[in-house]
Design a protein around this motif. Structure first.
Motif, PDB file in Angstrom:
ATOM      1  N   THR A 162       0.830  -1.211   0.000  1.00 10.40           N
ATOM      2  CA  THR A 162       0.000   0.000   0.000  1.00 10.40           C
ATOM      3  C   THR A 162       0.861   1.257   0.000  1.00 10.40           C
ATOM      4  O   THR A 162       0.593   2.218  -0.724  1.00 10.40           O
ATOM      5  CB  THR A 162      -0.929   0.005   1.236  1.00 10.40           C
ATOM      6  OG1 THR A 162      -1.691  -1.199   1.225  1.00 10.40           O
ATOM      7  CG2 THR A 162      -1.874   1.184   1.207  1.00 10.40           C
ATOM      8  N   GLN A 163       1.934   1.233   0.809  1.00 14.01           N
ATOM      9  CA  GLN A 163       2.835   2.403   0.828  1.00 14.01           C
ATOM     10  C   GLN A 163       3.460   2.617  -0.542  1.00 14.01           C
ATOM     11  O   GLN A 163       3.623   3.746  -1.001  1.00 14.01           O
ATOM     12  CB  GLN A 163       3.908   2.198   1.890  1.00 14.01           C
ATOM     13  CG  GLN A 163       3.362   2.293   3.300  1.00 14.01           C
ATOM     14  CD  GLN A 163       4.345   1.772   4.339  1.00 14.01           C
ATOM     15  OE1 GLN A 163       5.012   0.754   4.119  1.00 14.01           O
ATOM     16  NE2 GLN A 163       4.434   2.459   5.465  1.00 14.01           N
TER      17      GLN A 163
ATOM     18  N   PRO B  87      14.785  -0.837  -1.407  1.00  9.48           N
ATOM     19  CA  PRO B  87      15.685   0.306  -1.620  1.00  9.48           C
ATOM     20  C   PRO B  87      15.650   1.241  -0.411  1.00  9.48           C
ATOM     21  O   PRO B  87      14.685   1.237   0.348  1.00  9.48           O
ATOM     22  CB  PRO B  87      15.074   0.993  -2.839  1.00  9.48           C
ATOM     23  CG  PRO B  87      13.617   0.660  -2.754  1.00  9.48           C
ATOM     24  CD  PRO B  87      13.508  -0.686  -2.101  1.00  9.48           C
ATOM     25  N   ARG B  88      16.697   2.022  -0.242  1.00 10.38           N
ATOM     26  CA  ARG B  88      16.726   2.948   0.880  1.00 10.38           C
ATOM     27  C   ARG B  88      15.807   4.140   0.608  1.00 10.38           C
ATOM     28  O   ARG B  88      15.166   4.666   1.485  1.00 10.38           O
ATOM     29  CB  ARG B  88      18.162   3.441   1.134  1.00 10.38           C
ATOM     30  CG  ARG B  88      18.583   3.248   2.591  1.00 10.38           C
ATOM     31  CD  ARG B  88      20.052   3.558   2.768  1.00 10.38           C
ATOM     32  NE  ARG B  88      20.873   2.834   1.786  1.00 10.38           N
ATOM     33  CZ  ARG B  88      22.062   3.234   1.342  1.00 10.38           C
ATOM     34  NH1 ARG B  88      22.575   4.356   1.796  1.00 10.38           N
ATOM     35  NH2 ARG B  88      22.738   2.517   0.474  1.00 10.38           N
ATOM     36  N   ASP B  89      15.777   4.558  -0.680  1.00 10.77           N
ATOM     37  CA  ASP B  89      14.930   5.695  -1.061  1.00 10.77           C
ATOM     38  C   ASP B  89      13.895   5.195  -2.083  1.00 10.77           C
ATOM     39  O   ASP B  89      14.143   5.253  -3.295  1.00 10.77           O
ATOM     40  CB  ASP B  89      15.811   6.800  -1.674  1.00 10.77           C
ATOM     41  CG  ASP B  89      14.985   7.930  -2.255  1.00 10.77           C
ATOM     42  OD1 ASP B  89      13.752   7.980  -1.999  1.00 10.77           O
ATOM     43  OD2 ASP B  89      15.557   8.762  -2.991  1.00 10.77           O
ATOM     44  N   PRO B  90      12.759   4.699  -1.618  1.00  7.39           N
ATOM     45  CA  PRO B  90      11.780   4.097  -2.527  1.00  7.39           C
ATOM     46  C   PRO B  90      11.332   5.045  -3.636  1.00  7.39           C
ATOM     47  O   PRO B  90      11.250   4.665  -4.802  1.00  7.39           O
ATOM     48  CB  PRO B  90      10.595   3.752  -1.606  1.00  7.39           C
ATOM     49  CG  PRO B  90      11.182   3.647  -0.247  1.00  7.39           C
ATOM     50  CD  PRO B  90      12.310   4.631  -0.215  1.00  7.39           C
ATOM     51  N   MET B  91      11.064   6.289  -3.259  1.00  8.85           N
ATOM     52  CA  MET B  91      10.608   7.268  -4.240  1.00  8.85           C
ATOM     53  C   MET B  91      11.663   7.476  -5.325  1.00  8.85           C
ATOM     54  O   MET B  91      11.363   7.454  -6.519  1.00  8.85           O
ATOM     55  CB  MET B  91      10.311   8.581  -3.505  1.00  8.85           C
ATOM     56  CG  MET B  91       9.785   9.679  -4.370  1.00  8.85           C
ATOM     57  SD  MET B  91       8.063   9.396  -4.813  1.00  8.85           S
ATOM     58  CE  MET B  91       7.895  10.586  -6.125  1.00  8.85           C
ATOM     59  N   GLY B  92      12.924   7.678  -4.886  1.00  8.30           N
ATOM     60  CA  GLY B  92      14.012   7.890  -5.839  1.00  8.30           C
ATOM     61  C   GLY B  92      14.183   6.682  -6.749  1.00  8.30           C
ATOM     62  O   GLY B  92      14.388   6.822  -7.967  1.00  8.30           O
ATOM     63  N   TRP B  93      14.074   5.503  -6.153  1.00 12.02           N
ATOM     64  CA  TRP B  93      14.199   4.256  -6.928  1.00 12.02           C
ATOM     65  C   TRP B  93      13.148   4.220  -8.030  1.00 12.02           C
ATOM     66  O   TRP B  93      13.449   3.961  -9.192  1.00 12.02           O
ATOM     67  CB  TRP B  93      14.026   3.073  -5.963  1.00 12.02           C
ATOM     68  CG  TRP B  93      14.322   1.711  -6.536  1.00 12.02           C
ATOM     69  CD1 TRP B  93      15.462   0.987  -6.377  1.00 12.02           C
ATOM     70  CD2 TRP B  93      13.439   0.888  -7.323  1.00 12.02           C
ATOM     71  NE1 TRP B  93      15.353  -0.232  -7.016  1.00 12.02           N
ATOM     72  CE2 TRP B  93      14.120  -0.318  -7.611  1.00 12.02           C
ATOM     73  CE3 TRP B  93      12.148   1.055  -7.819  1.00 12.02           C
ATOM     74  CZ2 TRP B  93      13.558  -1.354  -8.366  1.00 12.02           C
ATOM     75  CZ3 TRP B  93      11.578   0.026  -8.585  1.00 12.02           C
ATOM     76  CH2 TRP B  93      12.284  -1.158  -8.842  1.00 12.02           C
ATOM     77  N   LEU B  94      11.892   4.486  -7.636  1.00 10.42           N
ATOM     78  CA  LEU B  94      10.796   4.427  -8.603  1.00 10.42           C
ATOM     79  C   LEU B  94      10.980   5.440  -9.727  1.00 10.42           C
ATOM     80  O   LEU B  94      10.782   5.136 -10.908  1.00 10.42           O
ATOM     81  CB  LEU B  94       9.448   4.678  -7.906  1.00 10.42           C
ATOM     82  CG  LEU B  94       8.867   3.499  -7.113  1.00 10.42           C
ATOM     83  CD1 LEU B  94       7.665   3.960  -6.307  1.00 10.42           C
ATOM     84  CD2 LEU B  94       8.475   2.348  -8.042  1.00 10.42           C
ATOM     85  N   VAL B  95      11.394   6.662  -9.347  1.00  8.85           N
ATOM     86  CA  VAL B  95      11.585   7.698 -10.363  1.00  8.85           C
ATOM     87  C   VAL B  95      12.681   7.276 -11.341  1.00  8.85           C
ATOM     88  O   VAL B  95      12.526   7.375 -12.559  1.00  8.85           O
ATOM     89  CB  VAL B  95      11.922   9.059  -9.709  1.00  8.85           C
ATOM     90  CG1 VAL B  95      12.394  10.062 -10.760  1.00  8.85           C
ATOM     91  CG2 VAL B  95      10.712   9.609  -8.959  1.00  8.85           C
ATOM     92  N   THR B  96      13.796   6.785 -10.797  1.00 10.17           N
ATOM     93  CA  THR B  96      14.923   6.393 -11.654  1.00 10.17           C
ATOM     94  C   THR B  96      14.526   5.270 -12.607  1.00 10.17           C
ATOM     95  O   THR B  96      14.768   5.351 -13.818  1.00 10.17           O
ATOM     96  CB  THR B  96      16.106   5.912 -10.778  1.00 10.17           C
ATOM     97  OG1 THR B  96      16.411   6.944  -9.845  1.00 10.17           O
ATOM     98  CG2 THR B  96      17.318   5.596 -11.627  1.00 10.17           C
ATOM     99  N   VAL B  97      13.904   4.225 -12.050  1.00 16.17           N
ATOM    100  CA  VAL B  97      13.542   3.074 -12.879  1.00 16.17           C
ATOM    101  C   VAL B  97      12.480   3.469 -13.906  1.00 16.17           C
ATOM    102  O   VAL B  97      12.566   3.122 -15.088  1.00 16.17           O
ATOM    103  CB  VAL B  97      13.059   1.902 -12.000  1.00 16.17           C
ATOM    104  CG1 VAL B  97      12.513   0.775 -12.865  1.00 16.17           C
ATOM    105  CG2 VAL B  97      14.193   1.402 -11.126  1.00 16.17           C
TER     106      VAL B  97
END
Lengths: 388, 135
Positions: free
Chosen positions: A4-5, A47-57
């Motif tokens: 959900t998060q 990942p440590r930074d979920p938001m950053g991970w999603l944006v990058t991928v």
């Protein structure tokens, strides 16, 4: 981070890609791919930074798709992704998405599907399973919806009214799969309430919370529908009721009444009654009058007739019912209920049987058939006792 | 969205305007008919409204329980049956009107002489599992 998060991040990631220059349809596709990858790899390697991970991928997926589409386009679209730092992850992006996905140019079914994917962060497969249609069909429904809104200007995305209607539809669509759409609808409406201070958003949220509070008591152990009057009120979720009433009260104080606030007020009056007999039907009728003044519809008039039957007696309710089109959904079921209350069990049994034939859902049909069977038995019992 | 079943009958539906049995069609007419059906299903998938579709053999039987310790009783094939289903398609659409529109389109499939059959299709709404906010 749970699923959900993860889903909560999806609208903001789409927003970032769009701000970097991606068109909505491609951005949404890329984020869906990133989401699928996250669902697969995060459980073992978060990942440590979920938001950053999603944006990058997602951005990488977007560029890959661009390149695959045409190498010429790729050269024209020479973006150095390392040099791009998107604007702050803004909440306004999310609000814009709500409006776009519920755009008035979309059919209700398409708007629901697109909202669940782009705003809700559900996968196509989850949405398809929740609606009992093949994944390929759902994928097409979503692509078409995206094509429909492709030319919507960024500054004029739609209307709050359709956003609320779409969320209301999601809440009411309880089908299969592992996703409970009512819970998703509450999550999305809660999120919307944090973005918009319109009292109707709060009204819809309150309505959902109050209805959801009765979820456990709405069906018995064998999955049969239990009508409101017969529900075990000790099983109502008091935390949800308290939250719903609080949200509603704050909304009503703003003094801008709307149809969702009025409906929530009716639900709150039910929640407030310690037993069915203690229900304040007079006030409920008054709220139906308010509702009619805001949004007159045959369905509201039908519900008002039933409430009137409770407040002033079944014959008054029946007289009101006679003024309405008998072809309305649930008209016959309402008649059966009022005829039973008036004491004519044999006729009520026949009306319930007829209402069962007109039902549009399995739980409703089964409930009405059981009512017919019960009354047939009771009226036969009465006749026998009279003879003795 | 609401699901509807479109039922095609071998027997039992009112006679179609172009009511020539399939075995009397030319191969080209058959091919055109099948292509129409495939294209129709394909269009529905593209529009996000297709759920499933299947043709049925007429070679069915009636079966019922035979009672304790007995095998099921089989009766048929149904030479006498008045109502024989030929196939179905399930659609998921926004409205009843849309379901009627699609059934009309399906019924317009070409038959003998390349002319539309305009056969009668049975259109049946699904009972769903949805709960409603109305109380």
């Amino acid at each position: 981070m749970n699923e959900t998060q993860l889903r909560n991040l999806v609208p903001a990631v789409i927003g970032v890609l769009v701000r970097r220059g991606a068109d909505f349809a491609s951005a949404e596709d890329a984020v869906q791919e990133a989401l699928l990858k996250a669902l697969e790899s995060w459980p073992g390697d978060p990942p440590r930074d979920p938001m950053g991970w999603l944006v990058t991928v997602a951005w990488r997926k977007f560029l890959d798709a661009r390149r695959a589409e045409s190498s010429r386009t790729a050269r024209e679209f020479a973006v150095d992704s390392a040099a791009v730092t998107g604007p702050a992850y803004g909440m306004d992006d999310s609000l814009w998405l709500y409006f776009l996905c519920a755009h008035p140019s979309l059919s209700p079914g398409s708007a629901v599907a697109l909202t669940l994917r782009a705003v809700g962060g559900l996968t196509t497969r989850q949405i398809a399973r929740a609606h009992l249609v093949p994944e390929a069909t759902m994928a097409q429904r979503i692509s078409r919806a995206k094509r429909t809104v492709a030319d919507v200007p960024l500054d004029r995305p739609g209307s709050l009214e359709t956003v609320l209607r779409v969320l209301y539809l999601v809440f009411n669509e309880g089908y299969g799969g592992d996703i409970e759409l009512a819970v998703e609808a509450i999550r999305l409406t809660r999120q919307l309430a944090s973005l918009s201070d319109d009292p109707e958003v709060a009204g819809l949220l309150a309505l959902m919370l109050l209805h959801h509070s009765r979820r456990a008591s709405r069906t018995d152990v064998s999955g049969r529908l239990v009508p409101l009057a017969e529900q075990d009120r000790t099983r109502w979720d008091t935390a949800l009721i308290a939250e719903g009433v609080g949200v509603l009260r704050a909304a009503l104080e703003r003094d801008r009444l709307g149809q969702y606030q009025a409906q929530a007020a009716i639900a709150a009056l039910h929640a407030d009654a310690a037993s069915a007999a203690e229900t304040d039907w007079v006030q409920i009728v008054e709220w139906y009058d308010e509702l009619l003044a805001i949004a007159d519809s045959p369905v509201v008039r039908l519900n008002r007739a039933v409430a009137l039957g409770e407040a002033e007696g079944p014959l008054v309710g029946l007289a009101e019912l006679d003024r309405l089109d008998a072809r309305l959904p649930r008209h016959t079921a309402a008649r059966a209920h009022l005829v039973e209350a008036a004491g004519d069990l044999a006729s009520a049994a026949r009306w319930y049987a007829e209402a069962a034939d007109l039902a549009t859902s399995v739980p409703e049909r089964d409930h009405l058939i059981r009512q017919a069977a019960r009354l047939r038995q009771e009226s036969a019992g009465r006749a026998t006792r009279k003879q003795e | 969205m609401a699901k509807y079943l479109m039922l095609k009958h071998y027997r039992g539906a009112p006679a179609a305007p172009n009511d020539v049995p399939m075995d009397q069609w030319t191969p080209d007419e058959l091919a055109a008919h099948l292509k129409y059906m495939d294209d129709f299903a394909e269009r529905l998938e593209q529009s996000g409204e297709f759920v499933s579709g299947q043709a049925l053999s007429p070679q069915g039987v009636w079966v019922r329980a035979g009672g304790e310790g007995e095998p099921p009783v089989v009766d048929g094939p149904f030479a006498e049956t008045k109502d024989l289903i030929a196939g179905w398609m399930i659609i998921d659409v926004d409205s009843y009107d849309r379901a009627v529109e699609l059934a009309g389109e399906l019924s317009d499939a070409p038959g003998a002489g390349g002319k539309p059959i305009r056969e009668w299709l049975e259109l049946r709404p699904f009972l769903d599992d949805s709960a409603d906010l109305t109380e």
